[in-house]
Design a protein around this motif. Structure first.
Motif, PDB file in Angstrom:
ATOM      1  N   LYS A  67     -21.179 -30.668  30.929  1.00 55.42           N
ATOM      2  CA  LYS A  67     -22.222 -29.976  31.691  1.00 55.42           C
ATOM      3  C   LYS A  67     -22.573 -28.641  31.036  1.00 55.42           C
ATOM      4  CE  LYS A  67     -21.580 -28.182  35.983  1.00 55.42           C
ATOM      5  NZ  LYS A  67     -21.232 -28.174  37.408  1.00 55.42           N
ATOM      6  N   ASP A  68     -21.600 -28.079  30.337  1.00 56.76           N
ATOM      7  CA  ASP A  68     -21.766 -26.790  29.672  1.00 56.76           C
ATOM      8  C   ASP A  68     -22.187 -26.969  28.204  1.00 56.76           C
ATOM      9  OD1 ASP A  68     -21.736 -24.087  30.229  1.00 56.76           O
ATOM     10  OD2 ASP A  68     -19.612 -23.818  29.773  1.00 56.76           O
ATOM     11  N   ASN A  69     -22.693 -28.157  27.867  1.00 54.90           N
ATOM     12  CA  ASN A  69     -23.173 -28.479  26.515  1.00 54.90           C
ATOM     13  C   ASN A  69     -22.107 -28.285  25.436  1.00 54.90           C
ATOM     14  OD1 ASN A  69     -25.843 -29.227  27.275  1.00 54.90           O
ATOM     15  ND2 ASN A  69     -26.295 -27.055  27.573  1.00 54.90           N
ATOM     16  N   GLN A  70     -20.886 -28.648  25.764  1.00 57.70           N
ATOM     17  CA  GLN A  70     -19.785 -28.589  24.800  1.00 57.70           C
ATOM     18  C   GLN A  70     -19.215 -29.996  24.609  1.00 57.70           C
ATOM     19  OE1 GLN A  70     -17.054 -25.181  25.072  1.00 57.70           O
ATOM     20  NE2 GLN A  70     -18.219 -24.581  26.888  1.00 57.70           N
ATOM     21  N   LYS A  71     -20.084 -30.887  24.128  1.00 58.17           N
ATOM     22  CA  LYS A  71     -19.744 -32.302  24.044  1.00 58.17           C
ATOM     23  C   LYS A  71     -18.530 -32.569  23.159  1.00 58.17           C
ATOM     24  CE  LYS A  71     -23.075 -35.367  23.736  1.00 58.17           C
ATOM     25  NZ  LYS A  71     -24.057 -36.345  23.235  1.00 58.17           N
ATOM     26  N   GLU A  72     -18.433 -31.902  22.019  1.00 59.77           N
ATOM     27  CA  GLU A  72     -17.308 -32.158  21.113  1.00 59.77           C
ATOM     28  C   GLU A  72     -15.975 -31.792  21.768  1.00 59.77           C
ATOM     29  OE1 GLU A  72     -17.492 -33.895  18.291  1.00 59.77           O
ATOM     30  OE2 GLU A  72     -19.619 -34.083  18.797  1.00 59.77           O
ATOM     31  N   LYS A  73     -15.948 -30.666  22.467  1.00 61.14           N
ATOM     32  CA  LYS A  73     -14.727 -30.271  23.178  1.00 61.14           C
ATOM     33  C   LYS A  73     -14.421 -31.265  24.296  1.00 61.14           C
ATOM     34  CE  LYS A  73     -14.700 -25.309  22.330  1.00 61.14           C
ATOM     35  NZ  LYS A  73     -14.738 -23.978  22.942  1.00 61.14           N
ATOM     36  N   ALA A  74     -15.452 -31.735  24.976  1.00 64.79           N
ATOM     37  CA  ALA A  74     -15.259 -32.724  26.039  1.00 64.79           C
ATOM     38  C   ALA A  74     -14.637 -33.994  25.473  1.00 64.79           C
ATOM     39  CB  ALA A  74     -16.587 -33.029  26.728  1.00 64.79           C
ATOM     40  N   ILE A  75     -15.135 -34.438  24.340  1.00 63.73           N
ATOM     41  CA  ILE A  75     -14.604 -35.644  23.700  1.00 63.73           C
ATOM     42  C   ILE A  75     -13.118 -35.461  23.374  1.00 63.73           C
ATOM     43  CG2 ILE A  75     -14.704 -37.003  21.561  1.00 63.73           C
ATOM     44  CD1 ILE A  75     -17.815 -36.681  21.749  1.00 63.73           C
ATOM     45  N   THR A 131     -19.140 -42.680  26.833  1.00 67.89           N
ATOM     46  CA  THR A 131     -20.459 -42.141  27.146  1.00 67.89           C
ATOM     47  C   THR A 131     -20.728 -40.873  26.337  1.00 67.89           C
ATOM     48  OG1 THR A 131     -20.408 -43.079  29.366  1.00 67.89           O
ATOM     49  CG2 THR A 131     -21.947 -41.267  28.998  1.00 67.89           C
ATOM     50  N   ALA A 132     -19.749 -39.954  26.330  1.00 70.90           N
ATOM     51  CA  ALA A 132     -19.923 -38.682  25.610  1.00 70.90           C
ATOM     52  C   ALA A 132     -20.060 -38.914  24.109  1.00 70.90           C
ATOM     53  CB  ALA A 132     -18.749 -37.752  25.889  1.00 70.90           C
ATOM     54  N   ALA A 133     -19.352 -39.908  23.596  1.00 72.39           N
ATOM     55  CA  ALA A 133     -19.367 -40.182  22.159  1.00 72.39           C
ATOM     56  C   ALA A 133     -20.520 -41.103  21.753  1.00 72.39           C
ATOM     57  CB  ALA A 133     -18.032 -40.788  21.724  1.00 72.39           C
ATOM     58  N   GLY A 134     -21.313 -41.530  22.738  1.00 68.52           N
ATOM     59  CA  GLY A 134     -22.438 -42.401  22.434  1.00 68.52           C
ATOM     60  C   GLY A 134     -22.021 -43.824  22.122  1.00 68.52           C
ATOM     61  N   HIS A 161     -12.101 -34.150  34.767  1.00 68.60           N
ATOM     62  CA  HIS A 161     -12.951 -33.113  35.356  1.00 68.60           C
ATOM     63  C   HIS A 161     -13.221 -31.965  34.387  1.00 68.60           C
ATOM     64  CE1 HIS A 161     -13.166 -35.073  39.205  1.00 68.60           C
ATOM     65  NE2 HIS A 161     -11.876 -35.345  39.073  1.00 68.60           N
ATOM     66  N   LEU A 162     -12.231 -31.614  33.583  1.00 67.49           N
ATOM     67  CA  LEU A 162     -12.460 -30.590  32.558  1.00 67.49           C
ATOM     68  C   LEU A 162     -13.465 -31.102  31.537  1.00 67.49           C
ATOM     69  CD1 LEU A 162     -11.987 -27.928  31.112  1.00 67.49           C
ATOM     70  CD2 LEU A 162      -9.872 -28.911  30.155  1.00 67.49           C
ATOM     71  N   GLY A 163     -13.341 -32.355  31.141  1.00 64.37           N
ATOM     72  CA  GLY A 163     -14.290 -32.941  30.197  1.00 64.37           C
ATOM     73  C   GLY A 163     -15.707 -32.934  30.744  1.00 64.37           C
ATOM     74  N   LYS A 164     -15.849 -33.311  32.013  1.00 58.99           N
ATOM     75  CA  LYS A 164     -17.190 -33.314  32.631  1.00 58.99           C
ATOM     76  C   LYS A 164     -17.768 -31.906  32.691  1.00 58.99           C
ATOM     77  CE  LYS A 164     -18.044 -37.583  33.343  1.00 58.99           C
ATOM     78  NZ  LYS A 164     -19.148 -38.222  32.619  1.00 58.99           N
ATOM     79  N   GLN A 185     -11.634 -43.331  29.385  1.00 59.25           N
ATOM     80  CA  GLN A 185     -12.235 -44.069  28.288  1.00 59.25           C
ATOM     81  C   GLN A 185     -13.737 -44.243  28.508  1.00 59.25           C
ATOM     82  OE1 GLN A 185     -10.941 -48.151  27.560  1.00 59.25           O
ATOM     83  NE2 GLN A 185     -10.965 -47.668  25.373  1.00 59.25           N
ATOM     84  N   GLY A 186     -14.139 -44.512  29.749  1.00 62.54           N
ATOM     85  CA  GLY A 186     -15.561 -44.624  30.059  1.00 62.54           C
ATOM     86  C   GLY A 186     -16.294 -43.321  29.807  1.00 62.54           C
ATOM     87  N   ALA A 187     -15.693 -42.208  30.237  1.00 66.39           N
ATOM     88  CA  ALA A 187     -16.302 -40.890  30.009  1.00 66.39           C
ATOM     89  C   ALA A 187     -16.366 -40.583  28.519  1.00 66.39           C
ATOM     90  CB  ALA A 187     -15.514 -39.814  30.753  1.00 66.39           C
TER      91      ALA A 187
END
Length: 111
Positions: free
Chosen positions: A66-74, A102-105, A59-62, A97-99
């Motif tokens: 959502k807050d355009n902080q993809k690297e931190k989410a990864i 997706t975030a890492a492309g 949930h923190l990653g999502k 792993q699925g999240a």
């Protein structure tokens, strides 16, 4: 979300400020209300004080995504995968792993 539910959760927190479930519930409620600052605050308390509380990471990653902080989410997804693996929670590991993929492309369509 009703303010009475939030008030009840805050009352629970007052009575037991170190309960990870209460912290998680508050983070989730604030996230639902789009109060990102408070949601982040409670999610980060969980990762700091209760790093083995697996549900936090997804949930923190999502929220970070959502807050355009993809690297931190990864990074959060990676930490969560480690925690889930160490706890042998393969369901949570799979979701993280699925999240992460997706975030890492890394999601690939079958041809």
């Amino acid at each position: 979300m009703s303010s009475s539910r939030l008030a009840k959760l805050l009352e629970f927190l007052e009575n037991d400020p170190n309960d990870p479930f209460i912290l998680y519930a508050l983070a989730t409620e604030y996230n639902t209300q789009n109060d990102k600052g408070k949601a982040y605050s409670f999610y980060l308390q969980l990762t700091d004080k209760h790093p083995d509380y697996v549900g936090t990471y997804y949930h923190l990653g999502k929220l970070l995504e959502k807050d355009n902080q993809k690297e931190k989410a990864i990074e959060i997804y990676q930490k969560g995968m480690l925690v889930a693996r160490n706890k042998r929670d393969m369901h949570a590991f799979s979701e993280l792993q699925g999240a992460y993929n997706t975030a890492a492309g890394l999601d690939y369509e079958d041809d």
